[in-house]
Enzyme design. Structure first.
Site, PDB file in Angstrom:
ATOM      1  N   ASN A   1       0.846  -1.199   0.000  1.00 19.22           N
ATOM      2  CA  ASN A   1       0.000   0.000   0.000  1.00 19.22           C
ATOM      3  C   ASN A   1       0.880   1.246   0.000  1.00 19.22           C
ATOM      4  O   ASN A   1       2.102   1.148  -0.026  1.00 19.22           O
ATOM      5  CB  ASN A   1      -0.954  -0.018   1.207  1.00 19.22           C
ATOM      6  CG  ASN A   1      -0.180  -0.071   2.505  1.00 19.22           C
ATOM      7  OD1 ASN A   1       0.531   0.852   2.864  1.00 19.22           O
ATOM      8  ND2 ASN A   1      -0.284  -1.213   3.210  1.00 19.22           N
TER       9      ASN A   1
ATOM     10  N   ILE B   1      -1.767  -7.705  14.219  1.00 22.24           N
ATOM     11  CA  ILE B   1      -0.640  -7.446  15.122  1.00 22.24           C
ATOM     12  C   ILE B   1      -1.087  -6.709  16.383  1.00 22.24           C
ATOM     13  O   ILE B   1      -0.791  -7.126  17.505  1.00 22.24           O
ATOM     14  CB  ILE B   1       0.454  -6.641  14.383  1.00 22.24           C
ATOM     15  CG1 ILE B   1       0.953  -7.456  13.182  1.00 22.24           C
ATOM     16  CG2 ILE B   1       1.597  -6.279  15.315  1.00 22.24           C
ATOM     17  CD1 ILE B   1       1.824  -6.684  12.213  1.00 22.24           C
TER      18      ILE B   1
ATOM     19  N   PHE C   1      -4.237   2.760  14.994  1.00 18.16           N
ATOM     20  CA  PHE C   1      -4.637   3.801  14.055  1.00 18.16           C
ATOM     21  C   PHE C   1      -5.794   3.235  13.231  1.00 18.16           C
ATOM     22  O   PHE C   1      -5.954   2.011  13.157  1.00 18.16           O
ATOM     23  CB  PHE C   1      -3.478   4.179  13.122  1.00 18.16           C
ATOM     24  CG  PHE C   1      -2.675   5.355  13.613  1.00 18.16           C
ATOM     25  CD1 PHE C   1      -1.834   5.221  14.704  1.00 18.16           C
ATOM     26  CD2 PHE C   1      -2.762   6.597  12.994  1.00 18.16           C
ATOM     27  CE1 PHE C   1      -1.095   6.300  15.166  1.00 18.16           C
ATOM     28  CE2 PHE C   1      -2.025   7.683  13.442  1.00 18.16           C
ATOM     29  CZ  PHE C   1      -1.189   7.535  14.531  1.00 18.16           C
TER      30      PHE C   1
ATOM     31  N   LYS D   1     -13.225  -0.682  15.658  1.00 18.42           N
ATOM     32  CA  LYS D   1     -11.877  -1.258  15.798  1.00 18.42           C
ATOM     33  C   LYS D   1     -11.421  -1.213  17.255  1.00 18.42           C
ATOM     34  O   LYS D   1     -10.798  -2.143  17.758  1.00 18.42           O
ATOM     35  CB  LYS D   1     -10.880  -0.506  14.903  1.00 18.42           C
ATOM     36  CG  LYS D   1     -11.036  -0.897  13.444  1.00 18.42           C
ATOM     37  CD  LYS D   1     -10.181  -0.106  12.487  1.00 18.42           C
ATOM     38  CE  LYS D   1     -10.562  -0.512  11.054  1.00 18.42           C
ATOM     39  NZ  LYS D   1     -10.017   0.322  10.024  1.00 18.42           N
TER      40      LYS D   1
ATOM     41  N   LYS E   1       9.177 -16.501 -11.216  1.00 13.66           N
ATOM     42  CA  LYS E   1       8.297 -15.416 -11.664  1.00 13.66           C
ATOM     43  C   LYS E   1       7.048 -15.995 -12.320  1.00 13.66           C
ATOM     44  O   LYS E   1       7.154 -16.881 -13.182  1.00 13.66           O
ATOM     45  CB  LYS E   1       9.067 -14.543 -12.664  1.00 13.66           C
ATOM     46  CG  LYS E   1       8.293 -13.330 -13.112  1.00 13.66           C
ATOM     47  CD  LYS E   1       9.092 -12.496 -14.084  1.00 13.66           C
ATOM     48  CE  LYS E   1       8.174 -11.515 -14.768  1.00 13.66           C
ATOM     49  NZ  LYS E   1       8.712 -11.000 -16.003  1.00 13.66           N
TER      50      LYS E   1
END
Ligand code: PMT
Length: 396
Positions: free
Chosen positions: A210, A307, A323, A337, A289
């Site tokens: 990301n 985590i 966060f 959350k 690949k």
């Protein structure tokens, strides 16, 4: 002796007879443990030479905004971000006026505009100039903006006048500077922070990831170290230099970050999960690949461990902060959350706004706790990090 241990002080010197005292000030700041870099206005160079300040500080002295050689070594924006404090001593009446006007017409005034760290000025001028309405108004404006004013002292002046306007003595200035850092709000505490993205490999050349740059987590880690915490930063792959004064553990995948986090969280007082961790990883990483074949490809993904939830579930758990990067229903999703992951607080950021959230210098967050919500304004990530650390320290 006041402690400025591990602090970086950008010392601005402006033109005035008190500039000679800045030479001693460099030494006193160093005695207190600070690393000092000096920036001089052209007028200051008329009173004391850059060479003197360079020899004393052990660092190149910066004098001009338009010096391409100096910019190549350390650009003015980089310099503005280097310091933990920008201290202008002595600050002439002219400099105080230019600062209150928000001018950026030389290197020092430009640094003041760009500096995310606290700024302090130590006025030094003739007593009549200090007493003038203009200077009084200018100093009041600076104070209002959160700039610290150190002094001035009263006494006999270089011109023979007696009154207020003498710059504080070097040791007094060191004490004032140290006082700004004296919160020690996390002294003796261990803080673990995750930052950046994770990369989930598909094959030897491809991965899922990301846009997290790590800026928010790195700023928090620096602020925690600045507040006196033993700080461990667990970082995914980012293009930021490892911060000084703390331990950085580099990881790549969510599984690696999970392992490092559980190890580091043992005995920690606080855990802050800033990282944008991939929720899923490929079931298998191909040895070779993956070859192009057909119009579609199906990737089989499996869930990564959470985590921050794993840390919150530890028997001897640290205060655990998550966060939340949300694009809608900010408070509702953040509260979800908070409850699901059993966290003490969630710092929610709206990632749809321009110039905030992922891969930007600023962020705008809301602190969501079981007690309610506190919204903070849009701030530079380094300034925001200091604000957050000051608040989080109160949870301990
Ligand atoms: O790195 P920057 O470019 O500066 O950007 C900062 C940021 C936008 C990435 C940061 O401010 C932020 O919002 N980080 C959390 C991003 C995120 O992944 O949010 P989330 O809502 O998916 O996850 C919620 C919380 O769970 C986060 O604390 C996350 O670290 C944690 N988590 C998520 C999944 C997982 N497997 N393990 C986790 O610990």
């Amino acid at each position: 002796m006041s402690s400025l241990s591990n602090k970086r002080i950008l010392l601005g010197v402006t033109g005035g007879i008190a500039a000679y005292k800045s030479a001693d000030l460099v030494r006193r700041l160093q005695d207190a443990g600070a690393d000092v870099r000096v920036v001089m206005t052209p007028a200051a160079c008329e009173f004391i030479t850059p060479l003197t300040m360079q020899a004393l500080s052990g660092n190149p002295v910066h004098t001009s905004l338009l010096d391409s050689e100096a910019e190549a070594a350390m650009g003015h924006i980089e310099l503005a971000r280097w310091g933990d404090l920008l201290l202008v001593a002595p600050a002439s009446a002219d400099f105080v006026a230019r600062l209150s006007n928000g001018q950026g017409d030389d290197l020092l005034s430009t640094l003041c505009l760009a500096c995310p760290a606290p700024i302090a000025v130590a006025p030094a001028m003739n007593q009549a100039m200090y007493r003038s309405d203009s200077t009084r108004d200018n100093l009041a404006t600076l104070k209002q903006r959160g700039i610290h004013i150190f002094g001035p002292a009263e006494g006999v002046q270089a011109c023979g006048d007696v009154g207020p306007g003498r710059v504080l003595e070097p040791l007094e200035l060191v004490n004032c500077a140290a006082g700004l850092f004296a919160t020690g709000s996390l002294a003796g505490k261990k803080v673990v922070i995750t930052a950046g993205p994770t990369r989930e490999p598909l094959d030897p050349v491809r991965y899922i990831s990301n846009y997290s740059s790590g800026k928010m987590g790195y700023a928090l880690a620096a602020a925690a170290a600045e507040a006196g915490a033993e700080t461990v930063l667990i970082s995914g792959p980012v293009n930021l230099p490892p911060p000084e004064r703390l331990t950085t553990i580099k990881v790549v995948s969510a599984m690696e970050m999970h392992k490092a986090a559980i190890n580091a969280a043992e005995g920690a007082d606080m855990f802050i999960a800033t990282a944008a961790v991939a929720d899923y990883r490929p079931v298998e990483m191909a040895d070779q690949k993956i070859k192009k074949s057909g119009d579609e490809i199906t990737l089989q993904l499996t869930k990564n461990p959470d985590i921050v939830a794993s840390v919150a579930a530890m028997e001897q758990r640290p205060v655990t902060i998550g966060f939340a990067a949300e694009s809608e229903n900010l408070e509702q999703y953040a509260r979800g959350k908070l409850e699901r992951k059993k966290l003490d607080m969630v710092i929610a950021n709206d990632i749809t706004g321009d110039g905030i959230g992922f891969n930007s210098d600023d962020n705008q967050v809301a602190l969501v706790s079981p007690d309610g919500i506190e919204k903070l304004p849009k701030l530079n990530k380094q300034v925001l990090a200091r604000e957050l650390i000051a608040r989080l320290a109160q949870l301990l």
